[in-house]
Design an enzyme around this catalytic site. Structure first.
Site, PDB file in Angstrom:
ATOM      1  N   TRP A 183       0.859  -1.195   0.000  1.00  0.00           N
ATOM      2  CA  TRP A 183       0.000   0.000   0.000  1.00  0.00           C
ATOM      3  C   TRP A 183       0.887   1.234   0.000  1.00  0.00           C
ATOM      4  CZ3 TRP A 183      -0.177   3.928   3.750  1.00  0.00           C
ATOM      5  CH2 TRP A 183      -1.113   4.933   3.465  1.00  0.00           C
ATOM      6  N   GLU A 204      -3.065  -2.828  -2.496  1.00  0.00           N
ATOM      7  CA  GLU A 204      -4.191  -2.236  -1.768  1.00  0.00           C
ATOM      8  C   GLU A 204      -4.475  -0.823  -2.264  1.00  0.00           C
ATOM      9  OE1 GLU A 204      -5.358  -1.169   2.896  1.00  0.00           O
ATOM     10  OE2 GLU A 204      -3.425  -2.064   2.397  1.00  0.00           O
ATOM     11  N   LYS A 253      -6.790   2.901  -2.250  1.00  0.00           N
ATOM     12  CA  LYS A 253      -7.372   3.833  -1.285  1.00  0.00           C
ATOM     13  C   LYS A 253      -7.992   4.988  -2.057  1.00  0.00           C
ATOM     14  CE  LYS A 253      -6.440   6.014   3.174  1.00  0.00           C
ATOM     15  NZ  LYS A 253      -5.476   6.156   4.270  1.00  0.00           N
ATOM     16  N   ASP A 298      -9.808  -2.933   1.615  1.00  0.00           N
ATOM     17  CA  ASP A 298      -9.874  -2.401   2.977  1.00  0.00           C
ATOM     18  C   ASP A 298     -11.236  -1.756   3.183  1.00  0.00           C
ATOM     19  OD1 ASP A 298      -9.666  -0.315   5.138  1.00  0.00           O
ATOM     20  OD2 ASP A 298      -7.624  -1.098   5.267  1.00  0.00           O
ATOM     21  N   HIS A 323     -11.408   2.090   2.728  1.00  0.00           N
ATOM     22  CA  HIS A 323     -10.701   2.748   1.631  1.00  0.00           C
ATOM     23  C   HIS A 323     -11.566   3.089   0.433  1.00  0.00           C
ATOM     24  CE1 HIS A 323      -6.310   1.609   2.861  1.00  0.00           C
ATOM     25  NE2 HIS A 323      -6.978   2.224   3.814  1.00  0.00           N
ATOM     26  N   HIS A 373      -8.746  -6.294   4.490  1.00  0.00           N
ATOM     27  CA  HIS A 373      -8.394  -5.553   5.698  1.00  0.00           C
ATOM     28  C   HIS A 373      -9.718  -5.117   6.327  1.00  0.00           C
ATOM     29  CE1 HIS A 373      -3.889  -4.306   5.166  1.00  0.00           C
ATOM     30  NE2 HIS A 373      -4.067  -5.596   5.322  1.00  0.00           N
ATOM     31  N   ASP A 391     -11.751   6.632   6.570  1.00  0.00           N
ATOM     32  CA  ASP A 391     -10.877   5.516   6.931  1.00  0.00           C
ATOM     33  C   ASP A 391     -10.288   5.738   8.317  1.00  0.00           C
ATOM     34  OD1 ASP A 391      -9.246   3.274   6.793  1.00  0.00           O
ATOM     35  OD2 ASP A 391      -7.622   4.375   5.839  1.00  0.00           O
ATOM     36  N   ASP A 442     -10.436   3.597  10.879  1.00  0.00           N
ATOM     37  CA  ASP A 442      -9.908   2.373  11.483  1.00  0.00           C
ATOM     38  C   ASP A 442     -10.371   2.144  12.912  1.00  0.00           C
ATOM     39  OD1 ASP A 442      -8.309   1.382   9.285  1.00  0.00           O
ATOM     40  OD2 ASP A 442      -7.037   3.117   9.601  1.00  0.00           O
ATOM     41  N   ASP A 471      -7.394  -4.487  10.312  1.00  0.00           N
ATOM     42  CA  ASP A 471      -6.633  -3.245  10.199  1.00  0.00           C
ATOM     43  C   ASP A 471      -7.375  -2.143  10.935  1.00  0.00           C
ATOM     44  OD1 ASP A 471      -4.952  -1.203   9.607  1.00  0.00           O
ATOM     45  OD2 ASP A 471      -5.292  -1.199   7.447  1.00  0.00           O
TER      46      ASP A 471
END
Length: 417
Positions: A184, A225, A227, A258, A261, A285, A293, A295, A325
């Site tokens: 990433w 990955e 985003k 993800d 993302h 993820h 994002d 997390d 993640d």
């Protein structure tokens, strides 16, 4: 214990009336490995550059006491987490978590800098995954890494990524479990660019160089990955979804989806079956975005359930590597790990307890009334009794009893750091 067994027997009977074998579901769950993210334990500080501030659009909020300060503390914390989560799983490492006394930069890392991690994993029968750390480094200060127009910068990151791939292969070979090395990059522009093609062309050519060398794909899977944007790259991200999916499909790599993302109205649960039409394997993820994002710790919300259902209903879980993640420094970090990992497993179990064949039959027959009715009634079936039984038989705390162990660990270990 007797009450847990009695509740399970009743649940077993209830699911059997739908044609679902709860024992078989639990056996399948035992085979699914979750890759825990090492960076939850120390707020993505790592051990190579302890004084380097986070960059690349990454932010960790909160200052809850007890963050791991060295590799021994981090492993101690991970051991505690694993004692509270049923099953055998994996650990995902970032390059900055190398365990070495050498002063070594990212473009000089070798498998030997991770030997102690491999030995630790062998003793616990764990697998290891890997991630090059393409952020929080002076060579990333321009906002660009592998797609930089500066050949010196670009070459540095190509070499780091090339070596990361070899480290992943080393993990897989030594541990007998395929490692996933995930790439990433934070590359992008804060404001509107003139040339949107050139950075992506440079990234494509750079990735071609990273993946050019021979490697045993039985031991390592490469994933890229995407985003949608990041802090400091709000207007343009080089590694967009289209770029990563196209590159992966053309070059036989895996895509990493993800949960945070994409646009806030998008979900990855619907993307899973689409991506796997074009790639052999997939990396997830699993996170919980809150408007972006961010997390957050994974909770058992609708999207987590949908992700699990997307994997289980069509057998795609066998081609998918599930990683976590998230990183929350505002609460006890051990508790964050445990909550998120147990929730991922709970969601998978709920999906495994569905009468999938019967539901598919209703759908094919066009009986959408019965499909909706059954999906809603399933929400009330005694899934929790099956989960409690699973935890008990796997030797981990049932229900919220794990929290008492975390509190004791906080008192005995975390508070003394």
């Amino acid at each position: 214990m007797d009450s847990i067994i009695k509740a399970y027997e009743l649940a077993k009977e209830a699911y059997a009336s739908l044609g679902v074998d709860t024992n078989a579901a639990l056996e399948k769950l035992k085979q699914i490995k979750i890759s825990l993210q090492c960076w939850q334990g120390d707020d993505i500080a790592g051990f190579l550059f302890k004084d380097q501030a986070l960059s690349g659009g990454i932010q960790v909020t909160g200052n809850y006491p007890g963050a791991a300060q060295n590799v021994e503390q981090l492993r101690q914390d991970i051991d505690k987490v694993l004692s509270l989560v049923p099953g055998k799983h994996k650990l995902s490492l970032h390059a900055i978590y190398a365990d070495t006394d050498e002063k070594v930069d990212l473009d000089a890392l070798e498998p030997r800098h991770f030997e102690s991690w491999v030995q630790w994993a062998k003793e616990r029968e764990l697998g290891l995954d890997f991630n090059p750390t393409c952020f929080s480094h002076p060579m990333a200060d321009s906002g660009f890494t592998i797609s930089s127009a500066d050949e010196r910068v670009r070459s540095f990151w190509i070499e780091h990524c090339r070596r990361s791939r070899l480290i992943g292969e080393y993990f897989g070979r030594e541990l007998g479990q395929k490692a996933v090395t995930n790439f990433w990059f934070p590359d992008g522009y804060k404001d509107i660019p003139v040339d949107r093609e050139a950075p992506r062309r440079r990234m494509k050519e750079a990735l071609d160089q990273v993946f050019a060398g021979p490697i045993d794909e039985e031991h390592n899977l490469n994933a890229i990955e995407s985003k949608v944007f990041g802090i400091g790259a709000e207007s343009y991200t080089v590694g967009s979804s289209e770029f990563c999916l196209g590159y992966a499909a053309q070059n036989h790599k895996a895509v990493c989806l993800d949960a945070g993302h994409f646009h806030p109205t998008e979900v990855i649960s619907d993307k899973i079956p689409t991506v796997l039409l074009y790639t052999d394997e997939l990396l997830l993820h699993v996170s919980r975005p809150v408007r972006w994002d961010s997390d957050h710790v994974v909770i058992m919300d609708d999207e987590l359930l949908a992700i699990a259902q997307s994997l289980i209903r069509t057998g795609l879980v066998e081609r998918t590597h599930i990683g976590l993640d998230f990183f929350d420094a505002s609460i006890n970090r051990i508790a964050a790990w445990v909550i998120g990992t147990r929730n991922m497993l709970k969601a998978l179990l709920r999906a495994l307890l569905e009468p999938v064949d019967a539901l598919k039959k209703l759908e094919l027959e066009g009986d959408y009334t019965a499909r909706l009715a059954m999906l809603e009634e399933l929400k009330m079936y005694p899934f929790a009794a099956v989960w409690d039984y699973y935890c008990m038989t796997m030797g981990v705390p049932v229900r919220e009893k794990w929290l008492a162990e975390v509190r004791q660990y906080e008192q005995d270990v975390l508070s003394r750091r």
